[in-house]
Design a protein around this motif. Structure first.
Motif, PDB file in Angstrom:
ATOM      1  N   LYS A 137      32.384  44.653  44.955  1.00 51.03           N
ATOM      2  CA  LYS A 137      33.206  45.593  45.724  1.00 51.03           C
ATOM      3  C   LYS A 137      33.551  46.838  44.916  1.00 51.03           C
ATOM      4  O   LYS A 137      33.985  47.840  45.472  1.00 51.03           O
ATOM      5  CB  LYS A 137      34.497  44.906  46.162  1.00 51.03           C
ATOM      6  N   PHE A 138      33.361  46.776  43.602  1.00 46.97           N
ATOM      7  CA  PHE A 138      33.752  47.884  42.734  1.00 46.97           C
ATOM      8  C   PHE A 138      32.596  48.885  42.623  1.00 46.97           C
ATOM      9  O   PHE A 138      31.519  48.538  42.135  1.00 46.97           O
ATOM     10  CB  PHE A 138      34.149  47.382  41.346  1.00 46.97           C
ATOM     11  N   SER A 139      32.840  50.099  43.047  1.00 41.59           N
ATOM     12  CA  SER A 139      31.839  51.154  42.899  1.00 41.59           C
ATOM     13  C   SER A 139      31.770  51.594  41.444  1.00 41.59           C
ATOM     14  O   SER A 139      32.678  51.305  40.642  1.00 41.59           O
ATOM     15  CB  SER A 139      32.215  52.351  43.774  1.00 41.59           C
ATOM     16  N   THR A 140      30.695  52.314  41.110  1.00 45.11           N
ATOM     17  CA  THR A 140      30.567  52.818  39.732  1.00 45.11           C
ATOM     18  C   THR A 140      31.734  53.736  39.354  1.00 45.11           C
ATOM     19  O   THR A 140      32.300  53.592  38.259  1.00 45.11           O
ATOM     20  CB  THR A 140      29.219  53.549  39.564  1.00 45.11           C
ATOM     21  N   PRO A 141      32.164  54.682  40.203  1.00 44.83           N
ATOM     22  CA  PRO A 141      33.328  55.507  39.835  1.00 44.83           C
ATOM     23  C   PRO A 141      34.592  54.677  39.607  1.00 44.83           C
ATOM     24  O   PRO A 141      35.387  54.979  38.712  1.00 44.83           O
ATOM     25  CB  PRO A 141      33.489  56.447  41.041  1.00 44.83           C
ATOM     26  N   ARG A 142      34.778  53.606  40.397  1.00 49.23           N
ATOM     27  CA  ARG A 142      35.965  52.766  40.222  1.00 49.23           C
ATOM     28  C   ARG A 142      35.906  52.028  38.877  1.00 49.23           C
ATOM     29  O   ARG A 142      36.929  51.853  38.199  1.00 49.23           O
ATOM     30  CB  ARG A 142      36.085  51.773  41.376  1.00 49.23           C
ATOM     31  N   LYS A 143      34.733  51.582  38.497  1.00 49.15           N
ATOM     32  CA  LYS A 143      34.577  50.901  37.205  1.00 49.15           C
ATOM     33  C   LYS A 143      34.918  51.852  36.058  1.00 49.15           C
ATOM     34  O   LYS A 143      35.551  51.454  35.071  1.00 49.15           O
ATOM     35  CB  LYS A 143      33.146  50.381  37.054  1.00 49.15           C
ATOM     36  N   ILE A 144      34.506  53.108  36.189  1.00 48.38           N
ATOM     37  CA  ILE A 144      34.810  54.098  35.147  1.00 48.38           C
ATOM     38  C   ILE A 144      36.321  54.318  35.046  1.00 48.38           C
ATOM     39  O   ILE A 144      36.885  54.405  33.944  1.00 48.38           O
ATOM     40  CB  ILE A 144      34.068  55.414  35.443  1.00 48.38           C
ATOM     41  N   ALA A 145      36.992  54.383  36.195  1.00 45.19           N
ATOM     42  CA  ALA A 145      38.451  54.561  36.198  1.00 45.19           C
ATOM     43  C   ALA A 145      39.143  53.378  35.536  1.00 45.19           C
ATOM     44  O   ALA A 145      40.086  53.544  34.742  1.00 45.19           O
ATOM     45  CB  ALA A 145      38.939  54.739  37.634  1.00 45.19           C
ATOM     46  N   LEU A 146      38.675  52.157  35.847  1.00 50.10           N
ATOM     47  CA  LEU A 146      39.257  50.963  35.221  1.00 50.10           C
ATOM     48  C   LEU A 146      39.019  50.959  33.716  1.00 50.10           C
ATOM     49  O   LEU A 146      39.861  50.508  32.937  1.00 50.10           O
ATOM     50  CB  LEU A 146      38.672  49.704  35.854  1.00 50.10           C
ATOM     51  N   GLY A 147      37.861  51.466  33.303  1.00 50.22           N
ATOM     52  CA  GLY A 147      37.568  51.551  31.868  1.00 50.22           C
ATOM     53  C   GLY A 147      38.594  52.377  31.124  1.00 50.22           C
ATOM     54  O   GLY A 147      39.006  52.032  30.008  1.00 50.22           O
ATOM     55  N   MET A 148      39.036  53.477  31.724  1.00 49.44           N
ATOM     56  CA  MET A 148      40.069  54.293  31.083  1.00 49.44           C
ATOM     57  C   MET A 148      41.355  53.499  30.911  1.00 49.44           C
ATOM     58  O   MET A 148      42.113  53.705  29.957  1.00 49.44           O
ATOM     59  CB  MET A 148      40.340  55.553  31.903  1.00 49.44           C
ATOM     60  N   GLY A 149      41.613  52.543  31.832  1.00 46.41           N
ATOM     61  CA  GLY A 149      42.801  51.702  31.704  1.00 46.41           C
ATOM     62  C   GLY A 149      42.764  50.837  30.453  1.00 46.41           C
ATOM     63  O   GLY A 149      43.804  50.594  29.819  1.00 46.41           O
ATOM     64  N   PHE A 150      41.573  50.366  30.080  1.00 53.82           N
ATOM     65  CA  PHE A 150      41.459  49.562  28.862  1.00 53.82           C
ATOM     66  C   PHE A 150      41.675  50.406  27.611  1.00 53.82           C
ATOM     67  O   PHE A 150      42.169  49.909  26.595  1.00 53.82           O
ATOM     68  CB  PHE A 150      40.097  48.861  28.823  1.00 53.82           C
ATOM     69  N   VAL A 151      41.294  51.688  27.656  1.00 55.43           N
ATOM     70  CA  VAL A 151      41.602  52.580  26.529  1.00 55.43           C
ATOM     71  C   VAL A 151      43.112  52.714  26.379  1.00 55.43           C
ATOM     72  O   VAL A 151      43.647  52.692  25.266  1.00 55.43           O
ATOM     73  CB  VAL A 151      40.957  53.962  26.731  1.00 55.43           C
ATOM     74  N   VAL A 152      43.802  52.846  27.499  1.00 52.58           N
ATOM     75  CA  VAL A 152      45.275  52.911  27.480  1.00 52.58           C
ATOM     76  C   VAL A 152      45.844  51.669  26.805  1.00 52.58           C
ATOM     77  O   VAL A 152      46.758  51.758  25.969  1.00 52.58           O
ATOM     78  CB  VAL A 152      45.833  53.052  28.913  1.00 52.58           C
ATOM     79  N   CYS A 153      45.293  50.492  27.130  1.00 46.61           N
ATOM     80  CA  CYS A 153      45.783  49.235  26.535  1.00 46.61           C
ATOM     81  C   CYS A 153      45.596  49.225  25.021  1.00 46.61           C
ATOM     82  O   CYS A 153      46.475  48.766  24.280  1.00 46.61           O
ATOM     83  CB  CYS A 153      45.045  48.048  27.153  1.00 46.61           C
ATOM     84  N   ALA A 154      44.448  49.734  24.541  1.00 39.39           N
ATOM     85  CA  ALA A 154      44.177  49.746  23.099  1.00 39.39           C
ATOM     86  C   ALA A 154      45.228  50.556  22.344  1.00 39.39           C
ATOM     87  O   ALA A 154      45.783  50.108  21.328  1.00 39.39           O
ATOM     88  CB  ALA A 154      42.781  50.310  22.833  1.00 39.39           C
ATOM     89  N   TYR A 155      45.508  51.762  22.848  1.00 39.36           N
ATOM     90  CA  TYR A 155      46.446  52.625  22.132  1.00 39.36           C
ATOM     91  C   TYR A 155      47.904  52.248  22.375  1.00 39.36           C
ATOM     92  O   TYR A 155      48.764  52.514  21.519  1.00 39.36           O
ATOM     93  CB  TYR A 155      46.170  54.093  22.471  1.00 39.36           C
ATOM     94  N   LEU A 156      48.188  51.617  23.492  1.00 43.71           N
ATOM     95  CA  LEU A 156      49.533  51.073  23.705  1.00 43.71           C
ATOM     96  C   LEU A 156      49.816  49.971  22.687  1.00 43.71           C
ATOM     97  O   LEU A 156      50.907  49.907  22.101  1.00 43.71           O
ATOM     98  CB  LEU A 156      49.652  50.526  25.125  1.00 43.71           C
ATOM     99  N   PHE A 157      48.820  49.122  22.451  1.00 45.55           N
ATOM    100  CA  PHE A 157      48.959  48.057  21.454  1.00 45.55           C
ATOM    101  C   PHE A 157      49.240  48.633  20.068  1.00 45.55           C
ATOM    102  O   PHE A 157      50.169  48.189  19.365  1.00 45.55           O
ATOM    103  CB  PHE A 157      47.687  47.211  21.438  1.00 45.55           C
ATOM    104  N   LEU A 158      48.461  49.628  19.649  1.00 47.73           N
ATOM    105  CA  LEU A 158      48.669  50.224  18.325  1.00 47.73           C
ATOM    106  C   LEU A 158      50.011  50.941  18.233  1.00 47.73           C
ATOM    107  O   LEU A 158      50.669  50.911  17.186  1.00 47.73           O
ATOM    108  CB  LEU A 158      47.534  51.204  18.017  1.00 47.73           C
TER     109      LEU A 158
END
Length: 533
Positions: A385-406
């Protein structure tokens, strides 16, 4: 996993492994090598590093133009591999000169920068054009499937995203090995000369050679303590200047030798490509036919049809530019792995048993481990159900998680910025973090990469007009280049903001804004690419 994919996919990925091997050696050592070799500051080394990585990707645009104009993708790819090999040959020669003489040191630095440009130019000829060939494989696959009916075509189209993920995981195999090469050679060379490794010592040696009187009491105490720790008969500690010169020369020679491995990797990739190129598509033949068909079709179009076709191309390019704009900020945050995150590994992570450069292996290793999981996830009914643009948007969320952790971690510990931390006596500093911090950070960043980088390549191949595929892949890499140029801000933030957590907070906010913008464009992008949630 490989069922239904083009036969040339694995051959193309293996041909790219040599470039990735050299890339990950550079990613692991370049910033720290420039500091330890020439005694330049983290900020100056960051600028050289960023310009190099900008050139690597931005030169893919003229590389794509060259291949499109010459209609010779394969010849351009082979020329790129040979050009990169020449640059690595120059870097592998340990031209030491008189390390105390500023003019000699400057001359060697200029030569190093020239070699880096040669590598970047070769990469520009190689990288985007190989990716264009992979995209062409799936164009051919879909064209053949279209002859069999709508169901076969839908099945063939569903293979493109997983195909680029397979391509991505294979090209990262060389990246797992590469970060171990330079530290291992350096350790061996130091041991041969009666010394051991210490990440803090090169900077102190350069400070002493520049002006010992300008060093603080804490810095002199650290220099004496560390010199005693690394000396196993190879240094005459009665002459501190001679000891500093000897340690720096031996320390850096092993890194020079690691570039020989990059030369070998380029030549292996060239051999693989030569042996398999006949099985790869010939974009020039298809382009010639497509152009003729296009001109004939245009002649038969009404004015309204021509305007509609032009409008579609404009929409496709607008969608491409929109995604590229978001991905600029992804690469800015992600490629801190070779900038501020490398400095973090050097300054704030315990390196007694593992050198800071080695931790770069985490990213390609996690790519290999996590790709099958993510491919399975996206292959489930829920994941489809996830389009390629949606996957890219979710990917940015994981970057947020990395720097929130640090951000949270460094705020709780109370780390100062990098400059203030190194200025302290080694015996009075806050304790360094464990390796688990890097493992968690790279986990989040790698998941983000797998959501964005291979799927971004797939997105470009979907949306690009067929007659400018090489140029569009060059545009994707040019966006990466702009992000790479911006990475130089990482070390500045790392060394100048009062507290380290503030540096990571900046990257978290940038990534969060980019994620929200991407989510805001989803419906439009899904309409352009004919993808539904």
């Amino acid at each position: 996993m490989f069922k239904g994919h083009p036969k040339g996919l694995i051959a193309a990925a293996l041909s790219n492994m040599g470039e990735r091997f050299g890339y990950y050696i550079m990613n692991a050592v370049l910033l720290l090598f420039l500091c330890s070799k020439f005694g330049i500051s983290d900020n100056v080394a960051a600028i050289i590093y960023a310009v190099f990585y900008f050139a690597i990707y931005v030169l893919s645009l003229p590389g794509g133009i060259i291949a499109d104009k010459m209609q010779n993708y394969k010849g351009t790819i082979m020329a790129g591999l040979l050009t990169m090999a020449v640059g690595y040959v120059v870097l592998s020669i340990p031209l030491l000169g008189n390390i105390v003489d500023p003019s000699a040191k400057t001359g060697i630095l200029v030569l190093t920068c020239v070699a880096l440009f040669v590598i970047a130019f070769g990469n520009g000829l190689f990288k985007g054009n190989l990716q264009a060939l992979v995209g062409q494989m799936y164009d051919n696959l879909e064209a053949e499937a279209a002859k069999k009916g709508p169901e076969a075509l839908a099945e063939a189209k569903s293979k493109r995203d997983p195909g680029f993920q397979i391509f991505y995981v294979f090209i990262n195999i060389g990246g797992v090995i590469a970060p171990f090469v330079a530290p291992s050679l350096r350790q061996w060379w130091l041991g041969l000369k009666g010394m051991t490794y210490n990440s803090d010592l090169p900077a102190l040696c350069h400070q002493y050679l520049a002006d010992p009187a300008a060093m603080t009491t804490e810095q002199m105490a650290s220099l004496n303590t560390l010199m005693e720790q690394v000396n196993h008969g190879g240094l005459n500690l009665a002459d501190m200047q001679a000891s500093c010169v000897s340690y720096l020369e031996v320390f850096n020679t092993g890194v020079h030798y690691s570039f020989i491995a990059s030369v070998a990797a380029m030549l292996i990739s060239l051999i693989i490509f030569l042996c398999t190129k006949k099985g790869m598509p010939e974009p020039q033949k298809k382009a010639a036919v497509s152009t003729a068909d296009h001109e004939k079709a245009v002649d038969n179009m009404s004015r309204e049809e021509r305007e509609a076709a032009a409008k579609e191309i404009k929409q496709r390019m607008a969608g491409l530019y929109a995604v590229l704009g978001v991905c600029v900020f992804f690469w800015m945050a992600f490629h801190q792995n070779g900038q501020s995150l490398s400095l973090f590994a050097r300054n704030f992570v315990n390196s007694d048993s593992v050198a800071p450069e080695v931790w770069q292996f985490l990213n390609p290793a996690l790519v290999i481990l996590l790709t099958p999981v993510i491919m399975w996830l996206f292959g489930t009914p829920w994941g489809r159900k996830f389009s390629t643009p949606r996957k890219i948007a979710l990917g940015m969320g994981f970057v947020v998680c990395a720097y929130l952790f640090l951000t949270i971690l460094c705020a709780l510990i109370g780390y100062p910025n990098g400059t203030d931390y190194l200025a302290q006596d080694v015996s009075t500093r806050l304790p360094k973090s464990g390796a688990w911090v890097l493992i968690v950070t790279y986990f989040f960043l790698t998941v983000a990469e797998l959501f964005i980088s291979p799927l971004g390549l797939s997105f470009v191949s979907k949306i690009a007009p067929k007659h400018i595929q090489g140029i569009c892949q060059g545009l994707w890499l040019s966006a990466t280049a702009i992000g790479n140029l911006l990475i130089m801000v990482g070390p500045f933030l790392f060394n100048t903001l009062p507290n380290l957590w503030m540096c990571w907070l900046v990257f978290m906010i940038i990534s969060l804004v980019a994620m929200l913008i991407m989510f805001g464009m989803l419906k439009w992008l899904e309409k352009i690419t004919a993808e539904k949630q």
